[in-house]
Design a protein around this motif. Sequence first.
Motif, PDB file in Angstrom:
ATOM      1  N   LYS A 162       4.724 -11.364  -6.354  1.00 26.27           N
ATOM      2  CA  LYS A 162       4.595 -12.832  -6.440  1.00 26.27           C
ATOM      3  C   LYS A 162       3.161 -13.281  -6.147  1.00 26.27           C
ATOM      4  O   LYS A 162       2.684 -14.269  -6.699  1.00 26.27           O
ATOM      5  CB  LYS A 162       5.548 -13.500  -5.448  1.00 26.27           C
ATOM      6  N   LYS A 163       2.474 -12.519  -5.282  1.00 26.82           N
ATOM      7  CA  LYS A 163       1.099 -12.919  -4.924  1.00 26.82           C
ATOM      8  C   LYS A 163       0.072 -12.391  -5.916  1.00 26.82           C
ATOM      9  O   LYS A 163      -1.127 -12.556  -5.724  1.00 26.82           O
ATOM     10  CB  LYS A 163       0.781 -12.427  -3.507  1.00 26.82           C
ATOM     11  N   GLY A 164       0.542 -11.679  -6.947  1.00 25.94           N
ATOM     12  CA  GLY A 164      -0.362 -11.270  -8.024  1.00 25.94           C
ATOM     13  C   GLY A 164      -1.075  -9.954  -7.801  1.00 25.94           C
ATOM     14  O   GLY A 164      -2.084  -9.678  -8.448  1.00 25.94           O
ATOM     15  N   PHE A 165      -0.566  -9.131  -6.880  1.00 20.15           N
ATOM     16  CA  PHE A 165      -1.182  -7.807  -6.682  1.00 20.15           C
ATOM     17  C   PHE A 165      -0.627  -6.814  -7.700  1.00 20.15           C
ATOM     18  O   PHE A 165       0.449  -7.021  -8.264  1.00 20.15           O
ATOM     19  CB  PHE A 165      -0.928  -7.313  -5.246  1.00 20.15           C
ATOM     20  N   ASN A 166      -1.414  -5.759  -7.939  1.00 13.51           N
ATOM     21  CA  ASN A 166      -0.924  -4.681  -8.816  1.00 13.51           C
ATOM     22  C   ASN A 166      -0.143  -3.726  -7.926  1.00 13.51           C
ATOM     23  O   ASN A 166      -0.750  -2.968  -7.160  1.00 13.51           O
ATOM     24  CB  ASN A 166      -2.100  -3.912  -9.449  1.00 13.51           C
ATOM     25  N   VAL A 167       1.150  -3.780  -7.998  1.00 17.70           N
ATOM     26  CA  VAL A 167       1.993  -3.010  -7.085  1.00 17.70           C
ATOM     27  C   VAL A 167       2.418  -1.693  -7.727  1.00 17.70           C
ATOM     28  O   VAL A 167       3.007  -1.672  -8.810  1.00 17.70           O
ATOM     29  CB  VAL A 167       3.251  -3.821  -6.681  1.00 17.70           C
ATOM     30  N   TYR A 168       2.040  -0.608  -7.041  1.00 18.71           N
ATOM     31  CA  TYR A 168       2.512   0.730  -7.409  1.00 18.71           C
ATOM     32  C   TYR A 168       3.502   1.127  -6.335  1.00 18.71           C
ATOM     33  O   TYR A 168       3.251   0.924  -5.144  1.00 18.71           O
ATOM     34  CB  TYR A 168       1.344   1.725  -7.457  1.00 18.71           C
ATOM     35  N   ALA A 169       4.654   1.634  -6.740  1.00 20.68           N
ATOM     36  CA  ALA A 169       5.697   1.898  -5.747  1.00 20.68           C
ATOM     37  C   ALA A 169       6.333   3.254  -5.981  1.00 20.68           C
ATOM     38  O   ALA A 169       6.312   3.781  -7.098  1.00 20.68           O
ATOM     39  CB  ALA A 169       6.759   0.809  -5.820  1.00 20.68           C
ATOM     40  N   PHE A 189       4.646   4.806  -8.986  1.00 19.56           N
ATOM     41  CA  PHE A 189       3.552   5.685  -8.547  1.00 19.56           C
ATOM     42  C   PHE A 189       3.985   7.126  -8.765  1.00 19.56           C
ATOM     43  O   PHE A 189       5.048   7.524  -8.304  1.00 19.56           O
ATOM     44  CB  PHE A 189       3.259   5.455  -7.061  1.00 19.56           C
ATOM     45  N   ASP A 190       3.152   7.895  -9.479  1.00 21.07           N
ATOM     46  CA  ASP A 190       3.524   9.279  -9.785  1.00 21.07           C
ATOM     47  C   ASP A 190       2.721  10.220  -8.885  1.00 21.07           C
ATOM     48  O   ASP A 190       1.491  10.305  -9.014  1.00 21.07           O
ATOM     49  CB  ASP A 190       3.214   9.550 -11.266  1.00 21.07           C
ATOM     50  N   ILE A 191       3.408  10.873  -7.968  1.00 21.88           N
ATOM     51  CA  ILE A 191       2.726  11.743  -6.996  1.00 21.88           C
ATOM     52  C   ILE A 191       1.949  12.854  -7.717  1.00 21.88           C
ATOM     53  O   ILE A 191       0.956  13.350  -7.198  1.00 21.88           O
ATOM     54  CB  ILE A 191       3.746  12.346  -5.987  1.00 21.88           C
ATOM     55  N   GLU A 192       2.345  13.138  -8.957  1.00 20.05           N
ATOM     56  CA  GLU A 192       1.621  14.167  -9.755  1.00 20.05           C
ATOM     57  C   GLU A 192       0.295  13.633 -10.294  1.00 20.05           C
ATOM     58  O   GLU A 192      -0.578  14.376 -10.685  1.00 20.05           O
ATOM     59  CB  GLU A 192       2.496  14.650 -10.941  1.00 20.05           C
ATOM     60  N   LYS A 193       0.234  12.289 -10.359  1.00 20.96           N
ATOM     61  CA  LYS A 193      -1.044  11.694 -10.832  1.00 20.96           C
ATOM     62  C   LYS A 193      -1.568  10.771  -9.719  1.00 20.96           C
ATOM     63  O   LYS A 193      -1.482   9.553  -9.807  1.00 20.96           O
ATOM     64  CB  LYS A 193      -0.809  10.864 -12.101  1.00 20.96           C
ATOM     65  N   PRO A 194      -2.041  11.370  -8.622  1.00 19.92           N
ATOM     66  CA  PRO A 194      -2.391  10.543  -7.450  1.00 19.92           C
ATOM     67  C   PRO A 194      -3.512   9.552  -7.733  1.00 19.92           C
ATOM     68  O   PRO A 194      -4.406   9.843  -8.527  1.00 19.92           O
ATOM     69  CB  PRO A 194      -2.826  11.564  -6.407  1.00 19.92           C
ATOM     70  N   ARG A 195      -3.407   8.409  -7.128  1.00 22.34           N
ATOM     71  CA  ARG A 195      -4.470   7.387  -7.149  1.00 22.34           C
ATOM     72  C   ARG A 195      -4.794   7.115  -5.692  1.00 22.34           C
ATOM     73  O   ARG A 195      -3.945   7.237  -4.829  1.00 22.34           O
ATOM     74  CB  ARG A 195      -3.954   6.068  -7.766  1.00 22.34           C
ATOM     75  N   LYS A 196      -6.031   6.747  -5.410  1.00 21.77           N
ATOM     76  CA  LYS A 196      -6.400   6.518  -4.018  1.00 21.77           C
ATOM     77  C   LYS A 196      -6.407   5.020  -3.716  1.00 21.77           C
ATOM     78  O   LYS A 196      -7.254   4.285  -4.161  1.00 21.77           O
ATOM     79  CB  LYS A 196      -7.780   7.143  -3.751  1.00 21.77           C
ATOM     80  N   THR A 209       5.147  10.396   5.170  1.00 20.61           N
ATOM     81  CA  THR A 209       5.412  10.113   3.742  1.00 20.61           C
ATOM     82  C   THR A 209       4.104   9.860   2.978  1.00 20.61           C
ATOM     83  O   THR A 209       4.114   9.769   1.761  1.00 20.61           O
ATOM     84  CB  THR A 209       6.293   8.845   3.611  1.00 20.61           C
ATOM     85  N   ILE A 210       3.007   9.716   3.748  1.00 20.80           N
ATOM     86  CA  ILE A 210       1.714   9.459   3.092  1.00 20.80           C
ATOM     87  C   ILE A 210       0.951  10.775   3.015  1.00 20.80           C
ATOM     88  O   ILE A 210       0.761  11.451   4.027  1.00 20.80           O
ATOM     89  CB  ILE A 210       0.900   8.409   3.872  1.00 20.80           C
ATOM     90  N   SER A 211       0.505  11.114   1.790  1.00 21.45           N
ATOM     91  CA  SER A 211      -0.265  12.361   1.658  1.00 21.45           C
ATOM     92  C   SER A 211      -1.685  12.039   1.208  1.00 21.45           C
ATOM     93  O   SER A 211      -1.985  10.924   0.770  1.00 21.45           O
ATOM     94  CB  SER A 211       0.407  13.290   0.635  1.00 21.45           C
TER      95      SER A 211
END
Length: 259
Positions: A162-169, A189-196, A209-211
């Motif tokens: 709702k606040k306009g963020f790009n949400v990866y989940a 969010f694809d753990i095989e294609k990690p983004r920082k 849960t955070i790698s």
Amino acid sequence: MALLTPEDLEDLLNKLNANNDIIKGATGEDISQICEEAYGTKPGNQKVGIVPITAGNGIIGNFSASLLAITEYFGLEGFITEHPDMTGYYEAVAGGADIILMADDHIFIAHNLSNGKIATNHICTGVIYSEIASRYKHADSKDVLVIGLGRVGYAGASHLVKKGFNVYACDPNTEFMNKAIEELGVNAFDIEKPRKFSMVFEATPNANTISEGMIAERCLVSTPGIPCALPDDLVEKYDIDLVMEPLVIGVAAMLYSIF
Ligand SMILES: NCCC[C@@H](N)C(=O)NCCCC[C@H](N)C(=O)O
């Protein structure tokens, strides 16, 4: 849902003050200011009645006392009823409570009898912790990672969309994942294609849960989750602002949302 333990609630206000310092450093504002802006409200002279509830696993040691300490921390008068359950509810109303706080094992509510507003802990916790994550002053983009799409995670993801963020989940439960994609339009969010990510909101009852592939060298991790989502080695290696506190921040959001 993992239930709080009396040990989780020890030393609560010191934990809050430590987290408030981190929040101020990472976002520029403290928890009261963020709640005021998020809900457009301020504490008044509301009287808070806290009703212990014996249902399910029963009363949790320190829980009602913690709610009283939180109520007073935000400048409100509070009292814990002598009796639990329905007798306690009657006692709270008869005792002039404007706001009732009470929780069984499934839902924890704040109900303002004067204006009719009602809030749940799981939605307010999701909203306020994701709000904190989204205010990171060193953010390198509008991308936010949401880990966990249960009741709390979903509420936070919804707030950020709702606040306009790009949400990866991400969530191992495919039903939760599909629901968030269909209803909120989150990116999987694809753990095989990690983004920082420089902003992370974590809402799972699991540890670590955070790698490494998920976070930027400098980031804000905001999580009500117990146990901690961050492995110790990452905390050592990266410049991470970690906001993690078991009860106060969520209850603050409940109260501000019904003033
Ligand atoms: N972010 C906070 C989440 C709290 C929730 N996981 C929980 O333990 N709920 C159970 C509370 C039970 C309270 C008990 N009925 C009492 O009144 O002492």
